[in-house]
Design an enzyme around this catalytic site. Structure first.
Site, PDB file in Angstrom:
ATOM      1  CB  THR A  37      -0.668   0.382   1.206  1.00 20.80           C
ATOM      2  OG1 THR A  37      -1.841  -0.567   1.108  1.00 20.80           O
ATOM      3  CG2 THR A  37      -0.977   1.689   1.687  1.00 20.80           C
ATOM      4  CB  ALA A  68      -4.467  -4.540  -0.393  1.00 20.11           C
ATOM      5  CD  GLN A 110      -2.512  -8.291  -1.132  1.00 18.42           C
ATOM      6  OE1 GLN A 110      -2.594  -7.036  -0.657  1.00 18.42           O
ATOM      7  NE2 GLN A 110      -2.342  -9.131  -0.700  1.00 18.42           N
ATOM      8  CG  HIS A 185      -4.852  -9.170   1.281  1.00 17.23           C
ATOM      9  ND1 HIS A 185      -4.315  -9.714   2.463  1.00 17.23           N
ATOM     10  CD2 HIS A 185      -4.613  -7.451   1.389  1.00 17.23           C
ATOM     11  CE1 HIS A 185      -3.246  -8.541   3.117  1.00 17.23           C
ATOM     12  NE2 HIS A 185      -3.679  -7.674   2.820  1.00 17.23           N
ATOM     13  N   GLY A 186      -5.774 -12.464   2.568  1.00 24.65           N
ATOM     14  CA  GLY A 186      -6.464 -12.904   3.193  1.00 24.65           C
ATOM     15  C   GLY A 186      -5.221 -12.979   4.325  1.00 24.65           C
ATOM     16  CG  ASN A 188      -0.641  -8.572   6.817  1.00 27.70           C
ATOM     17  OD1 ASN A 188      -0.212  -9.265   6.675  1.00 27.70           O
ATOM     18  ND2 ASN A 188      -0.257  -7.674   5.480  1.00 27.70           N
ATOM     19  NE  ARG A 237       1.968 -11.573   1.035  1.00 28.81           N
ATOM     20  CZ  ARG A 237       2.076 -10.598   1.995  1.00 28.81           C
ATOM     21  NH1 ARG A 237       1.867  -9.764   2.177  1.00 28.81           N
ATOM     22  NH2 ARG A 237       3.799 -10.535   1.816  1.00 28.81           N
ATOM     23  CG  ASN A 245      -5.385  -4.662  11.340  1.00 37.09           C
ATOM     24  OD1 ASN A 245      -5.127  -3.342  11.445  1.00 37.09           O
ATOM     25  ND2 ASN A 245      -5.344  -4.444   9.933  1.00 37.09           N
ATOM     26  N   GLY A 300      11.376 -10.331   5.603  1.00 33.69           N
ATOM     27  CA  GLY A 300      12.572  -9.757   6.011  1.00 33.69           C
ATOM     28  C   GLY A 300      13.449 -10.527   5.601  1.00 33.69           C
ATOM     29  N   GLY A 321       9.598  -6.856   0.220  1.00 31.22           N
ATOM     30  CA  GLY A 321       8.771  -5.832   0.304  1.00 31.22           C
ATOM     31  C   GLY A 321       9.122  -4.470   0.317  1.00 31.22           C
TER      32      GLY A 321
END
Ligand SMILES: Cc1cc2nc3c(=O)[nH]c(=O)nc-3n(C[C@H](O)[C@H](O)[C@H](O)COP(=O)(O)O)c2cc1C
Length: 364
Positions: A37, A68, A110, A185-186, A188, A237, A245, A300, A321
């Site tokens: 994002t 997303a 996404q 987007h599944g 976060n 994902r 969240n 990471g 990322g």
């Protein structure tokens, strides 16, 4: 052989630089740009015209997964995130996909519904929707500034088919926009994750309770998206251990093993797992064994750990990322052992070109 060509040969034989066949989609290497994002959409939540440059600059990735993008106005929870539900949005995305593909890249969208991670300010005063009326902690940034998140409204059983339709329509629109495929987007703590994990899903109907029920909506959505795209252009994902969240689950191993097995049966082309190897209860290696398609790891990774993950059989592809955000030419830098640009966190979200399209590249 000169030292330079020996180095070049060593570089091309490293796992990250091997080409990969993702269903019908040919990837020039195994480095994926993770979805990010950037909160730069313009009026109408249309992708910023600069996004064409931003994504084209990163077309050296084997695969780009976009930020997303909400499948409906109800699916929005942050300011200036792009949607995939209006003709203007589709037209803007079409320019982006064309630019990436002309540069030799591949790009998946996404598909996103935030569920409870939202605020009435986005919905003309109406409450955000969720599996259950459980408020997440924290604030969202609306046009009126930061606001505390509210207790959402539990979706009525009769509304669930409408959620599936939102994803189906988003998938159709992504197709019209020229993408190579889509990622559901599944992860976060957004709507599908809220259904999946029992900390946020206290329903007592067919969509809550045992894991078979909690993954019912995610699987219905996946089937609908497969109807549009075919299974070999659909990814999913997850973030099985992510607390982001206000998320929790009483048994992540059982929950995500079950979901992974069902997604594997549906035959989607990849499973993308954000599950940093440094984290406690790292589940990705276990889930990898349960999934027969392509497995993407994220969280990471650097060059050495990415190469190792593929060499060890833990992953087929590695998603990066922040390294891709700050280094448009990341594959080239990795291949040359070149220094990386430092990311500027202040410009991650919102703004214009600064911190978006102005990170220097060594090539292209
Ligand atoms: C600025 C920013 C925006 C992000 N937005 C998304 C998003 O839209 N969708 C998503 O699934 N993950 C999102 N993430 C998480 C990243 O995809 C990725 O999981 C995370 O950065 C860890 O990978 P890395 O260590 O390689 O940076 C975002 C991360 C960052 C830093």
């Amino acid at each position: 052989m000169s030292a330079t060509s020996a180095a070049a040969k060593a570089a091309v034989t490293e796992p990250l630089f091997e080409p990969y066949q993702l269903g019908p989609t040919h990837l020039s290497n195994r480095m994926v740009m993770a979805p990010m994002t950037r909160s730069r959409a313009i009026e109408g939540n249309v992708p910023n015209p600069l996004a064409e440059t931003y994504y084209r600059q990163r077309a050296g990735a084997g695969l780009i997964i976009t930020e997303a993008s909400q499948v409906s106005p109800q699916g929005q929870g942050y300011i200036r995130t792009p949607g995939i539900h209006s003709p203007e949005q589709i037209a803007a995305w079409r320019k982006i996909t064309g630019a990436v593909q002309r540069a030799g890249g591949k790009i998946f969208l996404q598909l996103w519904h935030v569920g409870r991670i939202s605020h009435p300010d986005f919905h003309d005063g109406a409450l955000p929707v969720a599996p259950s009326a459980i408020a997440p902690d924290g604030e969202v940034f609306t046009a009126q500034g930061p606001k505390k998140m509210v207790t959402p409204r539990a979706l009525e059983l009769s509304e669930i088919p409408g959620i599936v339709e939102q994803f189906r329509k988003g998938a159709e629109n992504a197709k019209a926009a020229g993408f190579d495929g889509v990622e559901i987007h599944g992860a976060n703590g957004y709507l599908l994750d809220q259904f999946t994990r029992d900390g946020s899903n206290h329903r007592t109907d067919a969509y809550g309770g045992p894991v078979e029920n909690r993954v019912r909506l995610p699987l219905e959505v996946t089937r609908a998206v497969i109807d549009v795209w075919g299974k070999d252009r659909v990814g999913y994902r997850i973030s099985p251990n992510g607390p982001f969240n206000s998320m929790s689950d009483s048994n992540p191993r059982e929950t995500f093993s079950y979901l992974t097995q069902r997604l594997s049966e549906l035959g989607i082309v990849y499973l993308h797992t954000f599950d940093p190897p440094s984290g406690a209860n790292h589940l990705a290696p276990h889930l990898r064994k349960l999934f027969k398609g392509t497995f993407i790891v994220n969280g990471g990774y650097d060059k050495a750990s990415g190469n190792a993950a593929i060499a060890n059989g833990e992953a087929d592809l590695v998603a990066y990322g922040v390294p891709f955000l700050a280094n448009p030419d990341l594959p080239y830098r990795f291949s040359q052992e070149a220094a990386l640009n430092a990311p500027d966190q202040a410009t991650f979200y919102a703004g214009e070109a600064k911190g978006y399209t102005d990170y220097p590249a060594l090539v292209g």
